[in-house]
Design a protein around this motif. Sequence first.
Motif, PDB file in Angstrom:
ATOM      1  N   TYR A 156       0.816  -1.214   0.000  1.00  0.00           N
ATOM      2  CA  TYR A 156       0.000   0.000   0.000  1.00  0.00           C
ATOM      3  C   TYR A 156       0.850   1.264   0.000  1.00  0.00           C
ATOM      4  N   PHE A 157       1.964   1.276   0.744  1.00  0.00           N
ATOM      5  CA  PHE A 157       2.768   2.487   0.869  1.00  0.00           C
ATOM      6  C   PHE A 157       3.954   2.549  -0.092  1.00  0.00           C
ATOM      7  N   THR A 158       4.333   1.437  -0.719  1.00  0.00           N
ATOM      8  CA  THR A 158       5.496   1.447  -1.597  1.00  0.00           C
ATOM      9  C   THR A 158       5.137   1.121  -3.041  1.00  0.00           C
ATOM     10  N   TRP A 193       1.979   0.463  -4.530  1.00  0.00           N
ATOM     11  CA  TRP A 193       0.784   1.074  -5.102  1.00  0.00           C
ATOM     12  C   TRP A 193       0.994   2.509  -5.589  1.00  0.00           C
ATOM     13  N   PRO A 194       1.696   3.385  -4.848  1.00  0.00           N
ATOM     14  CA  PRO A 194       1.921   4.734  -5.386  1.00  0.00           C
ATOM     15  C   PRO A 194       2.681   4.735  -6.718  1.00  0.00           C
ATOM     16  N   ASP A 209       0.116   3.615  -9.357  1.00  0.00           N
ATOM     17  CA  ASP A 209      -0.904   4.646  -9.546  1.00  0.00           C
ATOM     18  C   ASP A 209      -0.357   5.848 -10.317  1.00  0.00           C
ATOM     19  N   ASN A 210       0.842   6.314  -9.960  1.00  0.00           N
ATOM     20  CA  ASN A 210       1.440   7.446 -10.673  1.00  0.00           C
ATOM     21  C   ASN A 210       1.727   7.108 -12.130  1.00  0.00           C
TER      22      ASN A 210
END
Length: 79
Positions: free
Chosen positions: A26-28, A30-31, A34-35
């Motif tokens: 979720y913190f590494t 997924w961003p 998504d970007n």
Amino acid sequence: MKEATGELANLLIVVVSVAILVAFFYFTVWPIIDNNFKKQTACDKAICEGTDTDKDGLVNCVYKKKNGDTIDITCKYKG
């Protein structure tokens, strides 16, 4: 009773391990995904220059948001 305590300890280890993996994703991961998705979508909808003038594989584009604002972005040249 020892067996129940051992099973509870194993369950706790599994739950903590899964929580760590979910938090890492979720913190590494997924961003990054998504970007990349947002940038690729913006490049697909953008209006770009005709050619790659400096031969670096990138071209300047203009992306128009839903609210009417425009953003200058750099996208891959698709020839």
